[in-house]
Design an enzyme around this catalytic site. Structure first.
Site, PDB file in Angstrom:
ATOM      1  N   TYR A  94       0.846  -1.196   0.000  1.00 29.88           N
ATOM      2  CA  TYR A  94       0.000   0.000   0.000  1.00 29.88           C
ATOM      3  C   TYR A  94       0.876   1.239   0.000  1.00 29.88           C
ATOM      4  O   TYR A  94       2.054   1.201   0.387  1.00 29.88           O
ATOM      5  CB  TYR A  94      -0.927  -0.002   1.227  1.00 29.88           C
ATOM      6  CG  TYR A  94      -2.114   0.913   1.095  1.00 29.88           C
ATOM      7  CD1 TYR A  94      -3.083   0.679   0.125  1.00 29.88           C
ATOM      8  CD2 TYR A  94      -2.252   2.020   1.920  1.00 29.88           C
ATOM      9  CE1 TYR A  94      -4.167   1.530  -0.013  1.00 29.88           C
ATOM     10  CE2 TYR A  94      -3.346   2.872   1.795  1.00 29.88           C
ATOM     11  CZ  TYR A  94      -4.292   2.623   0.823  1.00 29.88           C
ATOM     12  OH  TYR A  94      -5.368   3.470   0.688  1.00 29.88           O
ATOM     13  N   ASN A 193     -20.124  -3.948  -7.009  1.00 25.32           N
ATOM     14  CA  ASN A 193     -20.639  -4.494  -5.758  1.00 25.32           C
ATOM     15  C   ASN A 193     -19.719  -4.175  -4.588  1.00 25.32           C
ATOM     16  O   ASN A 193     -20.021  -4.526  -3.454  1.00 25.32           O
ATOM     17  CB  ASN A 193     -20.813  -6.016  -5.878  1.00 25.32           C
ATOM     18  CG  ASN A 193     -21.520  -6.613  -4.675  1.00 25.32           C
ATOM     19  OD1 ASN A 193     -22.466  -6.023  -4.168  1.00 25.32           O
ATOM     20  ND2 ASN A 193     -21.060  -7.760  -4.209  1.00 25.32           N
TER      21      ASN A 193
END
Length: 373
Positions: A94, A193
């Protein structure tokens, strides 16, 4: 519910600020099951000492609670979700990595237990959410500096408060910052979703925008389609369907999207580009497929498409804390109007974190895992 009623009537940022200030003065205590207590208690936290598979490196440990300084706030955490960025951070993949050992979690909601002598923005009993990533929200209690917290109304649903500061903020900024969209315009997205995807559907509907929502095919695709349409989705199609020639006929009655939101990469992102209107923009905010974005030379030259990226942490660095607070107030207003709800979620006790971590990394899981303290 007077706060939500007042928020729904507020029309300007200044009015929104006044409503929340009154809320902090007059709101009664939260429900007993989530009430904060000033009594000392053992702090339990999900800690990782090195990067790797979350199932192997995350441990439930006891921590010592730091003393409350003059500008500090003692917070009892109520709930904190498990987001893909949390998993990536633990894996070491990250853009922002905290110093190890670290407490997991970048998002959540807590209740103020006590404040330092110089704290003026919050008081005991208030609900707060983190303003920055990397604070470590997967714990029962913590002491944070006042400047890294943002107050939120206590009468919004707990799951909405716990999932407010990442996905809805990302969705809102992408919808308003890259193209000057007008009511009736169309947006196309993949990973529809996901937490961001569900927020995009709802915020777009609130802004009068139409959405084409691409999802992976799955056994319960009809159930998923109905759920997304209930949120406000105009069209739901699968990754397989968008590649078919028939899609041209399907989309001929829909305005060509001027904005595409990509969280997948690879072939999925190429399909989004193919359906963009000339001069349109594709914003990439994730890479679930772990494959590069591939744009054909022809699309870039003859359609003049633009490729951009978005990372909420960078947006916060480029904008003032007050601008982030204004964003949170805007989203709280949508929640109070019933135009923005939390994603489908499963609340899991902190001690059952292994089950929650496992569920968070499984494919086709439609329920976000929220740790309750």
């Amino acid at each position: 519910m007077w706060v939500c009623t007042a928020l729904s009537g507020a029309r300007t940022p200044a009015q929104l600020r006044r409503v929340l200030l009154l809320a902090s003065r007059h709101c009664g205590p939260a429900a007993a099951s989530f009430s904060a207590s000033a009594e000392p208690s053992r702090v339990r936290a999900l800690v990782y000492g090195h990067h790797g598979d979350p199932a192997k490196v995350v441990e439930l440990k006891n921590l010592e609670l730091a003393a409350v300084g003059g500008s500090d706030v003692h917070v009892k955490m109520l709930a904190a979700p498990i987001n893909p960025s949390d998993i990536n951070m633990i894996q070491g993949n990250y853009g922002l990595l905290p110093k190890l050992p670290a407490v997991g979690g970048n998002e959540g909601v807590g209740q103020v237990v006590a404040v330092g002598s110089s704290v003026t923005g919050v008081k005991p009993g208030d609900w707060v959410i983190p303003a920055n990533a990397g604070l470590g929200t997967w714990r029962t209690e913590a002491v944070f500096s006042e400047e890294v917290l943002v107050g939120v109304p206590k009468d919004i649903p707990l799951p909405s408060a716990a999932t407010l500061s990442v996905n809805p903020c990302t969705a809102y900024r992408m919808l308003v910052d890259f193209e000057q969209l007008q009511p009736g315009d169309c947006v196309i997205q993949n990973a529809s979703n996901s937490g961001v995807g569900q927020a995009v559907i709802q915020i777009a509907a609130a802004l009068g925008l139409r959405t084409i929502n691409v999802v992976r095919d799955r056994p319960d695709i009809q159930k998923l389609t109905e759920r997304l349409k209930n949120l406000g989705a105009d069209h739901v199609i699968t990754e397989e369907e968008i590649r078919k020639h028939e899609m041209k006929n399907f989309l001929k009655d829909v305005p060509q999207p001027r904005l595409a939101l990509n969280c997948v990469g690879g072939k999925s992102s190429t399909e989004l580009l193919r359906h963009l209107a000339p001069g349109g923009t594709m914003v990439t905010y994730g890479g679930m497929a772990k494959q590069p974005v591939i744009a054909s030379v022809g699309l870039l030259i003859f359609k003049d498409l633009k490729l951009r990226g978005f990372w909420l942490s960078q947006w916060k660095k480029d904008h003032s804390p007050d601008q982030f607070k204004e964003l949170i107030l805007t989203l709280c207003n949508l929640i109070c109007r019933g135009q923005l709800t939390a994603p489908a979620c499963s609340q899991v006790p902190l001690q059952d974190y292994q089950r929650a971590l496992e569920a968070s990394t499984q494919p086709f899981v439609s329920s976000k895992q929220i740790l309750t303290m």
